[in-house]
Scaffold this motif. Structure first.
Motif, mmCIF file in Angstrom:
data_model
loop_
_atom_site.group_PDB
_atom_site.id
_atom_site.type_symbol
_atom_site.label_atom_id
_atom_site.label_comp_id
_atom_site.label_asym_id
_atom_site.label_seq_id
_atom_site.Cartn_x
_atom_site.Cartn_y
_atom_site.Cartn_z
ATOM 1 N N ILE A 393 0.837 -1.199 0.000
ATOM 2 C CA ILE A 393 0.000 0.000 0.000
ATOM 3 C C ILE A 393 0.873 1.251 0.000
ATOM 4 O O ILE A 393 1.887 1.321 0.692
ATOM 5 C CB ILE A 393 -0.945 -0.037 1.229
ATOM 6 C CG1 ILE A 393 -2.027 1.015 1.120
ATOM 7 C CG2 ILE A 393 -0.181 0.047 2.541
ATOM 8 C CD1 ILE A 393 -3.195 0.769 2.071
ATOM 9 N N LYS A 394 0.491 2.226 -0.802
ATOM 10 C CA LYS A 394 1.235 3.480 -0.913
ATOM 11 C C LYS A 394 0.530 4.630 -0.207
ATOM 12 O O LYS A 394 1.153 5.591 0.221
ATOM 13 C CB LYS A 394 1.438 3.858 -2.389
ATOM 14 C CG LYS A 394 2.110 2.777 -3.223
ATOM 15 C CD LYS A 394 3.494 2.501 -2.726
ATOM 16 C CE LYS A 394 4.130 1.368 -3.529
ATOM 17 N NZ LYS A 394 5.439 0.971 -2.957
ATOM 18 N N ASN A 395 -0.812 4.533 -0.125
ATOM 19 C CA ASN A 395 -1.606 5.582 0.497
ATOM 20 C C ASN A 395 -2.386 5.002 1.673
ATOM 21 O O ASN A 395 -2.938 3.903 1.583
ATOM 22 C CB ASN A 395 -2.587 6.187 -0.520
ATOM 23 C CG ASN A 395 -1.860 6.799 -1.705
ATOM 24 O OD1 ASN A 395 -1.261 7.858 -1.588
ATOM 25 N ND2 ASN A 395 -1.900 6.126 -2.848
ATOM 26 N N THR A 396 -2.427 5.743 2.773
ATOM 27 C CA THR A 396 -3.116 5.249 3.967
ATOM 28 C C THR A 396 -4.614 5.098 3.689
ATOM 29 O O THR A 396 -5.164 5.749 2.799
ATOM 30 C CB THR A 396 -2.921 6.208 5.151
ATOM 31 O OG1 THR A 396 -3.434 7.508 4.796
ATOM 32 C CG2 THR A 396 -1.450 6.330 5.509
ATOM 33 N N VAL A 403 1.768 6.872 2.790
ATOM 34 C CA VAL A 403 2.433 6.161 3.883
ATOM 35 C C VAL A 403 3.717 6.882 4.265
ATOM 36 O O VAL A 403 4.040 7.034 5.449
ATOM 37 C CB VAL A 403 2.725 4.699 3.477
ATOM 38 C CG1 VAL A 403 3.596 4.014 4.523
ATOM 39 C CG2 VAL A 403 1.422 3.933 3.280
ATOM 40 N N ARG A 404 4.428 7.362 3.251
ATOM 41 C CA ARG A 404 5.698 8.046 3.496
ATOM 42 C C ARG A 404 5.505 9.291 4.355
ATOM 43 O O ARG A 404 6.287 9.554 5.270
ATOM 44 C CB ARG A 404 6.359 8.407 2.151
ATOM 45 C CG ARG A 404 7.688 9.103 2.289
ATOM 46 C CD ARG A 404 8.456 9.153 0.983
ATOM 47 N NE ARG A 404 7.669 9.580 -0.167
ATOM 48 C CZ ARG A 404 8.171 9.742 -1.386
ATOM 49 N NH1 ARG A 404 9.440 9.505 -1.614
ATOM 50 N NH2 ARG A 404 7.408 10.130 -2.380
ATOM 51 N N GLN A 405 4.447 10.047 4.078
ATOM 52 C CA GLN A 405 4.191 11.257 4.868
ATOM 53 C C GLN A 405 3.702 10.920 6.272
ATOM 54 O O GLN A 405 4.113 11.540 7.252
ATOM 55 C CB GLN A 405 3.154 12.129 4.150
ATOM 56 C CG GLN A 405 3.658 12.760 2.868
ATOM 57 C CD GLN A 405 2.562 13.478 2.105
ATOM 58 O OE1 GLN A 405 1.384 13.148 2.234
ATOM 59 N NE2 GLN A 405 2.940 14.453 1.299
ATOM 60 N N ALA A 406 2.851 9.921 6.379
ATOM 61 C CA ALA A 406 2.256 9.590 7.676
ATOM 62 C C ALA A 406 3.267 9.022 8.660
ATOM 63 O O ALA A 406 3.204 9.299 9.860
ATOM 64 C CB ALA A 406 1.108 8.598 7.479
ATOM 65 N N LEU A 407 4.217 8.226 8.156
ATOM 66 C CA LEU A 407 5.175 7.567 9.052
ATOM 67 C C LEU A 407 6.470 8.362 9.225
ATOM 68 O O LEU A 407 7.368 7.935 9.959
ATOM 69 C CB LEU A 407 5.472 6.152 8.552
ATOM 70 C CG LEU A 407 4.258 5.217 8.485
ATOM 71 C CD1 LEU A 407 4.703 3.816 8.109
ATOM 72 C CD2 LEU A 407 3.509 5.203 9.809
ATOM 73 N N LYS A 408 6.610 9.471 8.518
ATOM 74 C CA LYS A 408 7.719 10.411 8.716
ATOM 75 C C LYS A 408 9.081 9.707 8.693
ATOM 76 O O LYS A 408 9.389 8.978 7.756
ATOM 77 C CB LYS A 408 7.509 11.201 10.011
ATOM 78 C CG LYS A 408 6.204 11.966 10.050
ATOM 79 C CD LYS A 408 5.988 12.667 11.375
ATOM 80 C CE LYS A 408 4.629 13.323 11.434
ATOM 81 N NZ LYS A 408 4.366 13.963 12.739
ATOM 82 N N GLU A 409 9.892 9.927 9.749
ATOM 83 C CA GLU A 409 11.262 9.407 9.745
ATOM 84 C C GLU A 409 11.324 7.893 9.819
ATOM 85 O O GLU A 409 12.364 7.280 9.535
ATOM 86 C CB GLU A 409 12.087 10.023 10.879
ATOM 87 C CG GLU A 409 11.788 9.495 12.275
ATOM 88 C CD GLU A 409 10.652 10.210 12.974
ATOM 89 O OE1 GLU A 409 10.551 10.083 14.203
ATOM 90 O OE2 GLU A 409 9.861 10.891 12.279
ATOM 91 N N HIS A 410 10.209 7.237 10.198
ATOM 92 C CA HIS A 410 10.189 5.768 10.269
ATOM 93 C C HIS A 410 9.771 5.122 8.947
ATOM 94 O O HIS A 410 9.829 3.891 8.819
ATOM 95 C CB HIS A 410 9.217 5.307 11.365
ATOM 96 C CG HIS A 410 9.642 5.678 12.745
ATOM 97 N ND1 HIS A 410 10.952 5.596 13.174
ATOM 98 C CD2 HIS A 410 8.924 6.143 13.813
ATOM 99 C CE1 HIS A 410 11.019 5.982 14.437
ATOM 100 N NE2 HIS A 410 9.817 6.320 14.843
#
Length: 561
Positions: A393-396, A403-410
């Motif tokens: 999945i790429k978008n929540t 996903v990249r924006q939502a999980l930030k540095e993780h």
């Protein structure tokens, strides 16, 4: 000394007042390097001997099948890559490279500093190895040194999460973003012009088109069109990955991309063997061991797999551990429309297998399973890791954005963990279908186990290293491997399969929910090196097994000077 103007004094006062406020409420998250005032830098006293952890490898390949124009084009591509290297030094460190290196007399120390792009040991949690420098900022040089996370979250400004900008302060001390095309204008214009020259030498129209679009992207920060053109490029024997791409260097938020480059020569024979696997992506997506809502996205059907020999690394790709496979582009819209391209860097992969993975298996894997550590399995595990970036999945699913924006540095560490674990899932499925005919499942699982020890040595500052720590600890809890009477590791095949499925489910659920807190807890609990794992890593150190490779590369190595 810089002259103090009224404007300068105002900025100074704002900075001092801000610093005092932060000291009372929240410490700044970043601490930029403090250059040593000594004429010759020395190793920190608490640093153990790590100057020999990289095995030197000459980066070369057969270019005899290329035309004179193609060889000349390679020189241009390497020249453009060198500019990416220069820009990454600025993003990662900030201090002038030549001034910094001039202060290091010992050749081994200087070489180590060049490999690490600064005074921090990238494969040892970014530990400072040179006296006179402070801890590395989690945000590298992408953010002001006195900025706190809270300040960033509370302020609103243009391109706050922009991939292609850095964060600075305006004359009033407020946060603003500055586009890369403006911040690095002269360097990017030079690189753009070099790519246009290379495009004129290209005999493949699609490659020429890509180079011209990428040249334009460097000076406009608009990369999507060139990403699509790169996806459409199928037949050219030469390839180039260049620009601000991965966000691993931004360990503060994971928002900002770092400059890098790869110059590649296609291995036609190996590429033909790999072409068939991309067709299985939609089918494998449907079978993922997770609820339907976490696998509703349809992977692009235009993805392809190819093998290359890499002849030049630059910037982020060359810092510390060296990449052996590429899965791009990262743009989620392009991925859903076109899929991704997976590039296996065969000569770099072979070097790591020969000089690192095989020696590791001889130290840690039970003798009865060592025969299952094979290059075929190592290549496939790496390849399907890259393929698996296209799964999931790429978008929540709850409007938290990507996903990249939502999980930030993780986000990076969890994505690497997902790709590793789903790669094993794919291999099992394709072996059962008869689509993979080389070797047996035990080859892939045992080689993967040895690979965990290889990658975990990259340290907590590496997304790949952190992902492997999580996986080692999770597998250990699930009994996926066990120690035999002699203290060697042995894969438990049935429990390994169960652990792969349950970890796949956990990661995909965390990603789909955009569950930052859940990932934060997982990383805190599992993303660490516990005593047993540390003892195994100490064995590898005592055995003088390299941690990674260092490339001797360039036009002279290739015979193109």
């Amino acid at each position: 000394m810089k002259k103090l103007t009224k404007s300068n004094i105002s900025i100074l006062l704002v900075t001092v007042i801000s610093s005092l406020l932060y000291a009372c409420n929240e410490a700044p998250i970043s601490s930029h390097p403090q250059p040593s005032t000594t004429t010759s830098l020395e190793l920190n006293k608490d640093i153990t001997n790590r100057l020999n952890i990289y095995f030197p490898v000459e980066l070369n390949t057969d270019l005899s099948h290329l035309s004179d124009n193609q060889k000349q084009m390679l020189v241009h591509l390497i020249d453009a890559s060198k500019i990416m290297d220069k820009l990454f030094w600025q993003q990662a460190f900030g201090e002038d490279k030549h001034t910094f290196l001039a202060k290091i007399e010992d050749p081994k120390m200087k070489s180590f500093a060049i490999i690490n792009y600064g005074p921090w040991d990238r494969l040892n949690g970014d530990k400072v190895f040179l006296e006179g420098y402070q801890a590395k900022s989690p945000g590298a040089e992408f953010y002001p040194s006195d900025m706190t996370k809270t300040e960033f979250e509370q302020q609103n400004f243009t391109a706050k999460k922009g991939l292609y900008s850095i964060v600075e302060r305006d004359s009033h001390g407020k946060l603003i973003s500055t586009p890369y095309s403006k911040k690095y204008k002269d360097e990017l214009l030079s690189a753009s012009n070099i790519l246009k020259q290379a495009a004129k030498l290209a005999t493949d129209e699609q490659f020429s088109h890509y180079l011209n679009l990428r040249a334009e992207a460097l000076i406009t920060d608009q990369y999507q069109a060139s990403d699509i053109a790169w996806m459409d490029m199928k037949n050219n024997p030469i390839d180039l990955v260049i620009g601000p791409i991965e966000t691993y260097e931004d360990q503060l938020f994971g928002y900002r991309a770092a400059f890098e480059a790869y110059v590649l020569v296609k291995d036609m024979a190996w590429s033909d063997k790999l072409a068939k696997y991309a067709q299985y992506l939609p089918e494998l997506q449907k079978g993922l061991p997770v609820e339907k809502k976490y696998k509703a996205e349809v992977p692009g059907s235009d993805a392809d797999l190819n093998a290359y020999d890499v002849i030049y690394y630059a910037g982020h790709s060359n810092a510390g551990s060296k990449t052996i496979a590429i899965n791009l582009p990262n743009d989620e819209k392009v991925q859903l429309q076109k899929g991704t391209r997976r590039l296996q860097l065969k000569n770099a992969m072979q070097a790591k297998f020969d000089h690192i993975l095989v020696p590791i298996s001889e130290q840690l894997i039970t003798p009865t399973q060592r025969k299952h550590v094979t290059f075929t399995a190592f290549f496939a595990n790496t390849m399907f890791h890259e393929v698996s970036h296209g799964l999931g999945i790429k978008n929540t699913i709850n409007d938290k954005g990507t996903v990249r924006q939502a999980l930030k540095e993780h986000a990076s560490a969890l994505e690497e963990g997902k790709a590793d674990i789903l790669g094993l899932y794919m291999i099992r499925q394709l072996l059962e279908k008869g689509s993979i005919t080389d070797g047996q499942l035990e080859d892939y699982y045992v080689t993967f186990m040895a690979g965990i020890f290889r990658s975990v040595r990259f340290g907590a500052s590496s997304a790949h290293g952190k992902a492997n720590m999580i996986r080692f600890n999770y597998f250990q809890e699930q009994g996926a491997f066990e120690l035999d009477a002699q203290g060697f590791y042995q894969v438990n095949m049935p429990k390994m399969e169960l652990a792969i499925d349950s970890l796949s489910n956990l990661i995909l659920t965390l990603q789909g929910n955009g569950d930052y807190e859940g990932v934060d807890k997982l990383v805190a609990k599992m993303g660490v090196i516990k005593p047993q794992l540390q003892s195994e890593l100490d064995k590898l150190t005592k055995a003088d097994i390299p941690v990674d490779i260092d490339f001797k590369q360039g036009v002279s190595v290739l015979g193109l000077d």
